[in-house]
Motif scaffolding. Structure first.
Motif, PDB file in Angstrom:
ATOM      1  N   UNK A   1       0.818  -1.205   0.000  1.00  0.00           N
ATOM      2  CA  UNK A   1       0.000   0.000   0.000  1.00  0.00           C
ATOM      3  C   UNK A   1       0.858   1.264   0.000  1.00  0.00           C
ATOM      4  N   UNK A   2       1.970   1.253   0.696  1.00  0.00           N
ATOM      5  CA  UNK A   2       2.824   2.441   0.742  1.00  0.00           C
ATOM      6  C   UNK A   2       3.363   2.768  -0.639  1.00  0.00           C
ATOM      7  N   UNK A   3       3.795   1.744  -1.374  1.00  0.00           N
ATOM      8  CA  UNK A   3       4.305   1.965  -2.730  1.00  0.00           C
ATOM      9  C   UNK A   3       3.186   2.441  -3.667  1.00  0.00           C
TER      10      UNK A   3
ATOM     11  N   UNK B   1       0.671   4.291  -2.683  1.00  0.00           N
ATOM     12  CA  UNK B   1       0.540   5.703  -2.338  1.00  0.00           C
ATOM     13  C   UNK B   1       1.654   6.545  -2.921  1.00  0.00           C
ATOM     14  N   UNK B   2       2.857   5.980  -3.009  1.00  0.00           N
ATOM     15  CA  UNK B   2       3.997   6.724  -3.553  1.00  0.00           C
ATOM     16  C   UNK B   2       3.800   7.056  -5.026  1.00  0.00           C
ATOM     17  N   UNK B   3       3.133   6.178  -5.766  1.00  0.00           N
ATOM     18  CA  UNK B   3       2.860   6.447  -7.178  1.00  0.00           C
ATOM     19  C   UNK B   3       1.965   7.673  -7.314  1.00  0.00           C
ATOM     20  N   UNK B   4       0.946   7.760  -6.452  1.00  0.00           N
ATOM     21  CA  UNK B   4       0.078   8.930  -6.460  1.00  0.00           C
ATOM     22  C   UNK B   4       0.845  10.167  -5.996  1.00  0.00           C
ATOM     23  N   UNK B   5       1.668  10.006  -4.968  1.00  0.00           N
ATOM     24  CA  UNK B   5       2.420  11.132  -4.423  1.00  0.00           C
ATOM     25  C   UNK B   5       3.473  11.656  -5.400  1.00  0.00           C
ATOM     26  N   UNK B   6       4.061  10.788  -6.212  1.00  0.00           N
ATOM     27  CA  UNK B   6       5.103  11.212  -7.148  1.00  0.00           C
ATOM     28  C   UNK B   6       4.574  12.271  -8.104  1.00  0.00           C
ATOM     29  N   UNK B   7       3.342  12.089  -8.551  1.00  0.00           N
ATOM     30  CA  UNK B   7       2.708  13.051  -9.446  1.00  0.00           C
ATOM     31  C   UNK B   7       2.621  14.416  -8.756  1.00  0.00           C
ATOM     32  N   UNK B   8       2.149  14.419  -7.503  1.00  0.00           N
ATOM     33  CA  UNK B   8       2.002  15.671  -6.762  1.00  0.00           C
ATOM     34  C   UNK B   8       3.350  16.259  -6.350  1.00  0.00           C
ATOM     35  N   UNK B   9       4.329  15.402  -6.056  1.00  0.00           N
ATOM     36  CA  UNK B   9       5.645  15.885  -5.643  1.00  0.00           C
ATOM     37  C   UNK B   9       6.286  16.717  -6.742  1.00  0.00           C
TER      38      UNK B   9
ATOM     39  N   UNK C   1      -3.382   2.564   6.791  1.00  0.00           N
ATOM     40  CA  UNK C   1      -4.144   1.388   6.378  1.00  0.00           C
ATOM     41  C   UNK C   1      -3.354   0.117   6.609  1.00  0.00           C
ATOM     42  N   UNK C   2      -2.036   0.179   6.384  1.00  0.00           N
ATOM     43  CA  UNK C   2      -1.172  -0.994   6.585  1.00  0.00           C
ATOM     44  C   UNK C   2      -1.029  -1.334   8.066  1.00  0.00           C
ATOM     45  N   UNK C   3      -0.771  -0.309   8.896  1.00  0.00           N
ATOM     46  CA  UNK C   3      -0.394  -0.560  10.290  1.00  0.00           C
ATOM     47  C   UNK C   3      -1.547  -0.467  11.277  1.00  0.00           C
ATOM     48  N   UNK C   4      -2.600   0.259  10.930  1.00  0.00           N
ATOM     49  CA  UNK C   4      -3.723   0.417  11.866  1.00  0.00           C
ATOM     50  C   UNK C   4      -5.003  -0.136  11.231  1.00  0.00           C
ATOM     51  N   UNK C   5      -5.642   0.678  10.395  1.00  0.00           N
ATOM     52  CA  UNK C   5      -6.883   0.238   9.742  1.00  0.00           C
ATOM     53  C   UNK C   5      -7.290   1.258   8.698  1.00  0.00           C
ATOM     54  N   UNK C   6      -8.242   0.862   7.856  1.00  0.00           N
ATOM     55  CA  UNK C   6      -8.816   1.819   6.918  1.00  0.00           C
ATOM     56  C   UNK C   6      -9.489   2.958   7.685  1.00  0.00           C
ATOM     57  N   UNK C   7     -10.146   2.617   8.789  1.00  0.00           N
ATOM     58  CA  UNK C   7     -10.845   3.639   9.561  1.00  0.00           C
ATOM     59  C   UNK C   7      -9.940   4.758  10.025  1.00  0.00           C
ATOM     60  N   UNK C   8      -8.739   4.411  10.465  1.00  0.00           N
ATOM     61  CA  UNK C   8      -7.793   5.434  10.913  1.00  0.00           C
ATOM     62  C   UNK C   8      -7.387   6.343   9.762  1.00  0.00           C
ATOM     63  N   UNK C   9      -7.164   5.759   8.592  1.00  0.00           N
ATOM     64  CA  UNK C   9      -6.758   6.547   7.431  1.00  0.00           C
ATOM     65  C   UNK C   9      -7.843   7.540   7.030  1.00  0.00           C
ATOM     66  N   UNK C  10      -9.090   7.090   7.027  1.00  0.00           N
ATOM     67  CA  UNK C  10     -10.183   7.975   6.649  1.00  0.00           C
ATOM     68  C   UNK C  10     -10.440   9.034   7.719  1.00  0.00           C
ATOM     69  N   UNK C  11     -10.254   8.688   8.978  1.00  0.00           N
ATOM     70  CA  UNK C  11     -10.513   9.635  10.067  1.00  0.00           C
ATOM     71  C   UNK C  11      -9.563  10.823  10.018  1.00  0.00           C
TER      72      UNK C  11
END
Length: 412
Positions: free
Chosen positions: A62-64, A66-74, A376-386
């Motif tokens: 999941x982190x990688x 996210x990095x694909x999406x972040x690379x565009x914005x970076x 999402x990887x370390x806690x949960x989807x709920x934490x990410x959305x919160x």
């Protein structure tokens, strides 16, 4: 005979006392930018349901993703400070067309990427072109539109994105059944059309409106102290974090991996949400221009926060689609009010403030996907959305501090 009653506040506008011939109108550039936005978003919408799944096909976490999406914005972030100088040298039209061309070529090459590093690099190159396009387009919008029409100009421009967005995700879902590469080739083709439209039909530069022509260009250090500009930048950061980090990066995976629906369902859900946003856009823009930027920001961001916080509690695709549609209605206000605040703060004259405003969205889009992936990887989807919901709610609270006389276009 009794005296006629005045119209209620929600119908009362300055247009009622202004002859039709003298009423401010959208410029030709606004209409052209709306057409360009349509072609850009059709292609981008095609890629939305596919990109996270395509990145996962390279065997990454999941982190990688996210990095694909972040690379565009970076790369958008790094390029934005330079875009203002490019606009001064080449003009908005040239910068916009070149930028779209860069995104088109890089997106086509994404479809033939051989490994994850290639995918990451190509998405980054696309971000440079995206910065050129978005800053040039916003400079044109703010510089060629009357203050009392700014939200509606932004709304029309965003309407092009949204109409394209209604078709794009559904088409992307269908193309994904052919191959995960096909949507990227389609995206490149629609961008080529958008670039050609900009090169042929846009004027070479923005011309200030009569309301703004006498205004002195406000230095960036002065604009930075304006609570309207501060709120707009915070809003763009929160939207970048939530739209890219939560909605863009995690919702497609949530649908596939948690709700156990096919990728095509993501496209359908996103398309329905785009319809809801499109229907709400014109009333929202009118509200922003006539009632005020401040109540639009407060209400829009509070509603979005509630919708985002509820997403991880969805039990099926129907409930999730409803929540995405509620977020879409809120986004109609979130997309128009902050940009109008920037235009008011700089009196329509500000390439650098427009670039800074764009950069805040990029920062959110860089950090958001990675942080959301980690949560999402370390806690949960709920934490990410919160976390995304907290940022949206913080913007609503910050908007309360905008001085009331300063949140109306009619005050300028």
């Amino acid at each position: 005979m009794p005296a006629p009653r005045s119209a209620p506040w929600w119908r009362r506008t300055r247009r009622d006392s202004v002859p039709r011939a003298d009423r401010p109108r959208l410029s030709r550039d606004v209409y052209v930018l709306g057409v360009i936005a349509f072609f850009v978003m059709v292609g981008f919408g095609v890629v939305i349901p596919v990109l996270p799944v395509y990145a996962r096909s390279f065997g990454v976490g999941y982190v990688e993703v996210g990095a694909v999406v972040s690379a565009f914005a970076l790369m958008r972030l790094f390029a934005s400070p330079v875009v203002g100088r490019m606009i001064d040298a080449l003009g908005e039209r040239s910068v916009l067309s070149i930028g779209i061309g860069i995104v088109a070529v890089s997106s086509g090459l994404v479809g033939i990427a051989q490994d994850y590093p290639q995918l990451l690099i190509l998405r980054g190159v696309g971000g440079i072109g995206s910065a050129m396009f978005s800053v040039a387009a916003m400079t044109l919008l703010l510089g060629s539109t009357a203050p009392t029409m700014r939200a509606r100009a932004v709304g029309f421009y965003q309407g092009g994105f949204l109409i394209g967005g209604m078709a794009g995700p559904a088409i992307g879902g269908l193309l994904a059944t052919i191959s995960l590469q096909a949507p990227f080739f389609f995206y490149a083709a629609t961008l080529a059309v958008a670039g050609a439209v900009g090169a042929v039909l846009l004027r070479s530069g923005a011309k200030p409106t009569a309301d703004d022509a006498a205004a002195v260009r406000v230095p960036l250090r002065v604009v930075a102290r304006d609570r309207r500009f501060q709120t707009a930048c915070a809003a763009n950061f929160a939207q970048g974090w939530t739209s890219f980090g939560v909605r863009g990066a995690l919702v497609p995976l949530f649908i596939v991996e948690v709700l156990r629906n096919p990728t095509a369902a993501t496209g359908v859900a996103f398309a329905i949400a785009a319809v809801a946003q499109t229907v709400a856009l014109a009333p929202a823009a009118r509200f922003v221009d006539t009632v005020g930027r401040k109540p639009a920001v407060i209400g829009g961001f509070a509603l979005a926060a509630a919708a985002v916080a509820a997403v991880p509690f969805s039990n099926d695709i129907v409930m999730l689609t409803v929540l995405l549609s509620v977020y879409g209605v809120a986004a109609a206000f979130m997309g128009t009010a902050p940009a109008a605040l920037v235009g008011d703060a700089v009196a329509g004259r500000g390439g650098r403030p427009a670039a800074v405003f764009s950069m805040f969205s990029d920062v959110g889009a860089i950090v958001g996907p990675i942080a959301a992936g980690l949560l999402a990887d370390s806690v949960s989807y709920g934490a990410a959305f919160s976390v995304g919901a907290v940022f949206l709610l913080a913007v609503a609270l910050l908007a309360i501090t905008i001085p009331r006389p300063a949140d109306r276009s009619s005050e300028h």
